[in-house]
Design a protein around this motif. Structure first.
Motif, PDB file in Angstrom:
ATOM      1  N   ILE A 118      83.639  44.403 -58.544  1.00  0.00           N
ATOM      2  CA  ILE A 118      83.201  44.406 -57.148  1.00  0.00           C
ATOM      3  C   ILE A 118      83.068  45.869 -56.708  1.00  0.00           C
ATOM      4  O   ILE A 118      83.774  46.745 -57.196  1.00  0.00           O
ATOM      5  N   GLY A 119      82.158  46.103 -55.784  1.00  0.00           N
ATOM      6  CA  GLY A 119      81.966  47.470 -55.316  1.00  0.00           C
ATOM      7  C   GLY A 119      81.506  47.486 -53.878  1.00  0.00           C
ATOM      8  O   GLY A 119      80.650  46.687 -53.488  1.00  0.00           O
ATOM      9  N   ALA A 120      82.096  48.402 -53.098  1.00  0.00           N
ATOM     10  CA  ALA A 120      81.636  48.568 -51.722  1.00  0.00           C
ATOM     11  C   ALA A 120      80.387  49.439 -51.755  1.00  0.00           C
ATOM     12  O   ALA A 120      80.361  50.575 -51.304  1.00  0.00           O
ATOM     13  N   ASP A 121      79.386  48.882 -52.379  1.00  0.00           N
ATOM     14  CA  ASP A 121      78.044  49.460 -52.433  1.00  0.00           C
ATOM     15  C   ASP A 121      77.129  48.355 -52.934  1.00  0.00           C
ATOM     16  O   ASP A 121      77.431  47.715 -53.945  1.00  0.00           O
ATOM     17  N   SER A 122      76.044  48.150 -52.228  1.00  0.00           N
ATOM     18  CA  SER A 122      75.217  46.975 -52.527  1.00  0.00           C
ATOM     19  C   SER A 122      74.594  47.022 -53.921  1.00  0.00           C
ATOM     20  O   SER A 122      74.296  45.986 -54.494  1.00  0.00           O
ATOM     21  N   HIS A 123      74.391  48.222 -54.459  1.00  0.00           N
ATOM     22  CA  HIS A 123      73.758  48.300 -55.783  1.00  0.00           C
ATOM     23  C   HIS A 123      74.750  48.187 -56.946  1.00  0.00           C
ATOM     24  O   HIS A 123      74.404  48.470 -58.103  1.00  0.00           O
ATOM     25  N   THR A 124      75.952  47.729 -56.646  1.00  0.00           N
ATOM     26  CA  THR A 124      76.943  47.427 -57.682  1.00  0.00           C
ATOM     27  C   THR A 124      76.384  46.399 -58.673  1.00  0.00           C
ATOM     28  O   THR A 124      76.833  46.329 -59.819  1.00  0.00           O
ATOM     29  N   CYS A 125      75.396  45.639 -58.244  1.00  0.00           N
ATOM     30  CA  CYS A 125      74.783  44.640 -59.126  1.00  0.00           C
ATOM     31  C   CYS A 125      74.135  45.246 -60.380  1.00  0.00           C
ATOM     32  O   CYS A 125      73.789  44.507 -61.309  1.00  0.00           O
ATOM     33  N   THR A 126      74.012  46.560 -60.438  1.00  0.00           N
ATOM     34  CA  THR A 126      73.410  47.251 -61.594  1.00  0.00           C
ATOM     35  C   THR A 126      74.032  46.850 -62.940  1.00  0.00           C
ATOM     36  O   THR A 126      73.355  46.764 -63.966  1.00  0.00           O
ATOM     37  N   TYR A 127      75.354  46.622 -62.932  1.00  0.00           N
ATOM     38  CA  TYR A 127      76.079  46.458 -64.202  1.00  0.00           C
ATOM     39  C   TYR A 127      75.803  45.131 -64.914  1.00  0.00           C
ATOM     40  O   TYR A 127      76.249  44.931 -66.038  1.00  0.00           O
ATOM     41  N   GLY A 128      75.064  44.247 -64.255  1.00  0.00           N
ATOM     42  CA  GLY A 128      74.616  43.025 -64.911  1.00  0.00           C
ATOM     43  C   GLY A 128      73.795  43.332 -66.155  1.00  0.00           C
ATOM     44  O   GLY A 128      73.692  42.506 -67.065  1.00  0.00           O
ATOM     45  N   ALA A 129      73.225  44.534 -66.200  1.00  0.00           N
ATOM     46  CA  ALA A 129      72.439  44.954 -67.369  1.00  0.00           C
ATOM     47  C   ALA A 129      73.291  44.964 -68.632  1.00  0.00           C
ATOM     48  O   ALA A 129      72.776  44.830 -69.737  1.00  0.00           O
ATOM     49  N   LEU A 130      74.616  45.118 -68.460  1.00  0.00           N
ATOM     50  CA  LEU A 130      75.521  45.150 -69.614  1.00  0.00           C
ATOM     51  C   LEU A 130      76.214  43.799 -69.817  1.00  0.00           C
ATOM     52  O   LEU A 130      77.200  43.699 -70.545  1.00  0.00           O
ATOM     53  N   GLY A 131      75.730  42.767 -69.145  1.00  0.00           N
ATOM     54  CA  GLY A 131      76.334  41.445 -69.314  1.00  0.00           C
ATOM     55  C   GLY A 131      77.633  41.272 -68.551  1.00  0.00           C
ATOM     56  O   GLY A 131      78.478  40.457 -68.918  1.00  0.00           O
ATOM     57  N   ALA A 132      77.799  42.055 -67.467  1.00  0.00           N
ATOM     58  CA  ALA A 132      78.967  41.908 -66.596  1.00  0.00           C
ATOM     59  C   ALA A 132      78.549  41.143 -65.345  1.00  0.00           C
ATOM     60  O   ALA A 132      77.365  41.125 -64.993  1.00  0.00           O
ATOM     61  N   PHE A 133      79.527  40.523 -64.669  1.00  0.00           N
ATOM     62  CA  PHE A 133      79.249  40.006 -63.323  1.00  0.00           C
ATOM     63  C   PHE A 133      79.630  41.120 -62.373  1.00  0.00           C
ATOM     64  O   PHE A 133      80.806  41.534 -62.328  1.00  0.00           O
ATOM     65  N   SER A 134      78.701  41.645 -61.618  1.00  0.00           N
ATOM     66  CA  SER A 134      79.051  42.703 -60.674  1.00  0.00           C
ATOM     67  C   SER A 134      78.280  42.499 -59.394  1.00  0.00           C
ATOM     68  O   SER A 134      77.101  42.149 -59.415  1.00  0.00           O
ATOM     69  N   THR A 135      78.978  42.719 -58.275  1.00  0.00           N
ATOM     70  CA  THR A 135      78.363  42.402 -56.998  1.00  0.00           C
ATOM     71  C   THR A 135      78.859  43.321 -55.887  1.00  0.00           C
ATOM     72  O   THR A 135      80.001  43.788 -55.917  1.00  0.00           O
ATOM     73  N   GLY A 136      77.991  43.567 -54.935  1.00  0.00           N
ATOM     74  CA  GLY A 136      78.336  44.393 -53.783  1.00  0.00           C
ATOM     75  C   GLY A 136      79.168  43.611 -52.791  1.00  0.00           C
ATOM     76  O   GLY A 136      78.925  42.428 -52.558  1.00  0.00           O
ATOM     77  N   VAL A 137      80.172  44.265 -52.242  1.00  0.00           N
ATOM     78  CA  VAL A 137      81.027  43.667 -51.206  1.00  0.00           C
ATOM     79  C   VAL A 137      81.219  44.714 -50.110  1.00  0.00           C
ATOM     80  O   VAL A 137      80.545  45.747 -50.119  1.00  0.00           O
ATOM     81  N   GLY A 138      82.140  44.468 -49.186  1.00  0.00           N
ATOM     82  CA  GLY A 138      82.370  45.427 -48.117  1.00  0.00           C
ATOM     83  C   GLY A 138      83.619  46.256 -48.346  1.00  0.00           C
ATOM     84  O   GLY A 138      84.370  46.033 -49.300  1.00  0.00           O
ATOM     85  N   SER A 139      83.840  47.201 -47.439  1.00  0.00           N
ATOM     86  CA  SER A 139      85.011  48.081 -47.535  1.00  0.00           C
ATOM     87  C   SER A 139      86.308  47.293 -47.440  1.00  0.00           C
ATOM     88  O   SER A 139      87.286  47.592 -48.145  1.00  0.00           O
ATOM     89  N   THR A 140      86.339  46.287 -46.556  1.00  0.00           N
ATOM     90  CA  THR A 140      87.551  45.501 -46.367  1.00  0.00           C
ATOM     91  C   THR A 140      87.872  44.672 -47.617  1.00  0.00           C
ATOM     92  O   THR A 140      89.041  44.480 -47.955  1.00  0.00           O
ATOM     93  N   ASP A 141      86.827  44.203 -48.305  1.00  0.00           N
ATOM     94  CA  ASP A 141      87.055  43.491 -49.569  1.00  0.00           C
ATOM     95  C   ASP A 141      87.786  44.388 -50.559  1.00  0.00           C
ATOM     96  O   ASP A 141      88.698  43.943 -51.260  1.00  0.00           O
TER      97      ASP A 141
END
Lengths: 419, 162
Positions: A118-141
């Motif tokens: 998880i990443g407090a940055d919307s482009h955290t989804c980049t890592y799907g290129a390596l076969g990971a589940f990665s998604t943008g969340v908020g600062s509070t998350d």
């Protein structure tokens, strides 16, 4: 199960998952940056946080307004630095070491197949290129993760995006993802996972896949994911000793929808203002004069992007009426570009080379647009005011289109320039 | 929870760069984030909207970046709640996490006009605008629990032993 369901089920410790289920999981890694981490730190402290639960899984990456653009940004930077110093294990990167987060983490081997990020940055989804589940969340998350090591997710339905046919000479991962967004729209994959596949994807480099996964969010996607293959294993060699979990979707996986794009005969595209879905072939809008070109970002600031830009700029000069900014995304890419002689090409072409930063992409610094100015940019968003004045315009494109446009002074299909 | 306020309407795909431009993200000061809310698409909105106002928008509200400053900016500008046909997912979770009420309703979005008075009652699942009553779908139980606890961190701290 689809690849996304499989990764999440394994992490949640359950046999199977179905879309729309809510799960609480323990992510493998959580990142935040100099814009989002200050709120994370405040929320962590307000909630009475004393110790970070899993400090070795926490990355605070100052890349957006760095090198610090003003006093307020400098204060935020120091806040991250102080927090990392106080909580041993939390990773903070000084200038000279830091790069654009979504180029930096894969490059250093921090991301592996099967991980949940998880990443407090919307482009955290980049890592799907390596076969990971990665998604943008908020600062509070992320603050919640610092406190307890946990996060909540809703299991997304999966849209399958299949790319078939033969790629034209100047076509790239950027063109593929823009074509998909143009087809399904900016909310076409809202709350959904996008699983990319097909012969064109199999042949695409890991860096090209990162460009595509990166912009899953621009279709509203929760994550974009690729089945990890030998190319991923090759990419990770020398970056990490950890093996990673090479999962694949089941043969009977249920997809909400399948979108197929045959790329045969297609030419490079541009996303016109002010939405990434306004996609047109570059050759159809070649009369648009431009004032700035940006080549870089978490979308297209990697070494392959630098090489393509240099291939087009070699022996040419950018139009004297515009500025062309090149931003290698990490210090390592910067050095590699230097060692390969690409900087010579950029400097001879009268392009400007910037230190690694997100800067201009979000209208932070290092290339802000004035009233009425137009920019061709390899970044990811062309919203109103994104890179500067609310009456400026952004055209999103690949490094090849951006470099060709820089030479021509107007939007240009690279094949027109290179014939 | 019941909210009554003046309606401000917005279209589809209102993104986080429009809700709060990145040039103001070098601060978390509530006054600054509130003042510049929607600055690039509706200059002056952040200071003009009276406290308790309600935004009614179209599809994909809050698309774009993960900046939590976006729902915070709306909250600090005095917006009581946001109604939209749909929300982008990071904005959705950020709003839930920080306690900005959001409601998905195609009916309200198609019926409410700029300047109308809208009442939204989350307890009864009813909204009233222009003399017409509209049913609101409740949140899933998991989300309701987070909202009832006042946000993600209070919920998490209550349910996690540490």
């Amino acid at each position: 199960m689809t690849l996304t369901e499989k990764i999440l089920a394994k992490k949640a410790g359950v046999k199977s998952l179905t879309p729309q289920e809510f799960i609480e999981i323990e992510p493998d890694l959580a990142l935040s940056n100099d814009i989002t981490a200050p709120i994370t730190i405040d929320e962590f402290e307000k909630a009475g946080g004393k110790n970070v639960r899993c400090p070795e899984r926490v990355f605070m990456i100052p890349d957006h307004f760095t090198p610090n653009k003003d006093i307020l940004s400098a204060e935020h930077y120091r806040k991250l630095k102080d927090f990392a110093a106080k909580h041993a294990g939390v990773r903070f990167f000084e200038q000279g070491e830091v790069g654009v987060e979504h180029a930096l983490l894969p490059e250093m081997g921090a991301i592996r197949p099967g991980m949940v990020v998880i990443g407090a940055d919307s482009h955290t989804c980049t890592y799907g290129a390596l076969g990971a589940f990665s998604t943008g969340v908020g600062s509070t998350d992320v603050a919640g993760f610092l406190l307890t090591g946990k996060a909540w997710l809703k299991v997304p339905p999966t849209v399958k995006a299949v790319f078939t046919g033969v790629m034209g000479e100047w076509m790239s991962g950027k063109d593929l993802i823009l074509l998909l967004i143009g087809k399904i729209g900016v909310s076409g994959a809202q709350y959904r996972a996008i699983e990319f596949s097909g012969p064109v994807i199999d042949a695409l480099s890991v860096e090209g896949r990162m460009t595509m996964a990166n912009m899953a969010i621009e279709a509203g996607g929760k994550n974009g994911v690729f089945v990890p293959d030998t190319k991923v294993a090759e990419y990770l060699k020398g970056r990490t000793k950890e093996k990673g979990d090479y999962l694949a979707p089941d043969a009977d996986a249920v997809y909400e929808r399948t979108v197929t794009i045959d790329v045969t005969g297609l030419t490079p595209v541009v996303a016109c203002p002010h939405l990434p879905e306004n996609v047109k072939p570059a050759r159809d809008i070649m009369n648009v004069r431009i004032d700035q070109v940006v080549i870089g970002s978490c979308t297209n600031g990697r070494i392959e992007d630098m090489r393509v830009a240099a291939k087009i700029l070699k022996g040419r000069k950018v139009d004297p009426n515009l500025r062309c900014l090149v931003l290698p995304a990490t210090p390592k890419i910067y050095r590699q570009a230097l060692d390969e002689g690409l900087f010579q090409v950029f400097l001879d072409a009268h392009a400007v080379i910037s230190p690694p930063t997100c800067g201009p992409c979000l209208g932070g610094h290092m290339g802000i647009l004035a009233h009425g100015e137009r920019c061709v940019s390899t970044t990811n968003r062309n919203f109103v005011g994104r890179m500067g004045h609310r009456e400026s315009e952004i055209y999103l494109a690949s490094p090849a289109v951006a470099a060709a446009s820089a030479v021509a002074g107007r939007i240009t299909d690279p094949s027109e320039l290179m014939k | 929870m019941k909210y009554t306020g003046t309606v401000y309407t917005f279209g589809d795909n209102v993104n986080t760069d429009e809700i709060i431009p990145a040039r103001y993200l070098n601060t978390t000061d509530p006054t600054v984030l509130g003042r510049y809310c929607m600055e690039d698409i509706r200059p002056g909105f952040g200071t003009r909207a009276e406290k308790g106002s309600i935004i009614v928008a179209g599809d994909n509200f809050g698309c774009g970046s993960s900046r939590e400053h976006a729902p915070l900016s709306l909250k600090y500008a005095g917006i009581a709640c946001v109604v939209a046909v749909s929300f982008a997912r990071i904005f959705f979770r950020n709003a839930i996490n920080i306690g900005l009420p959001i409601i998905e309703s195609r009916d309200i979005s198609s019926k409410a006009k700029e300047g109308d008075t809208l009442t939204v009652d989350l307890d009864t699942g009813r909204a009233v605008v222009g003399g017409e009553e509209i049913a609101i779908a409740p949140f899933p139980p998991f989300m309701q629990k987070i909202v009832e606890e006042g946000g993600w961190l209070p919920y998490l701290l209550k349910t996690t032993a540490h």
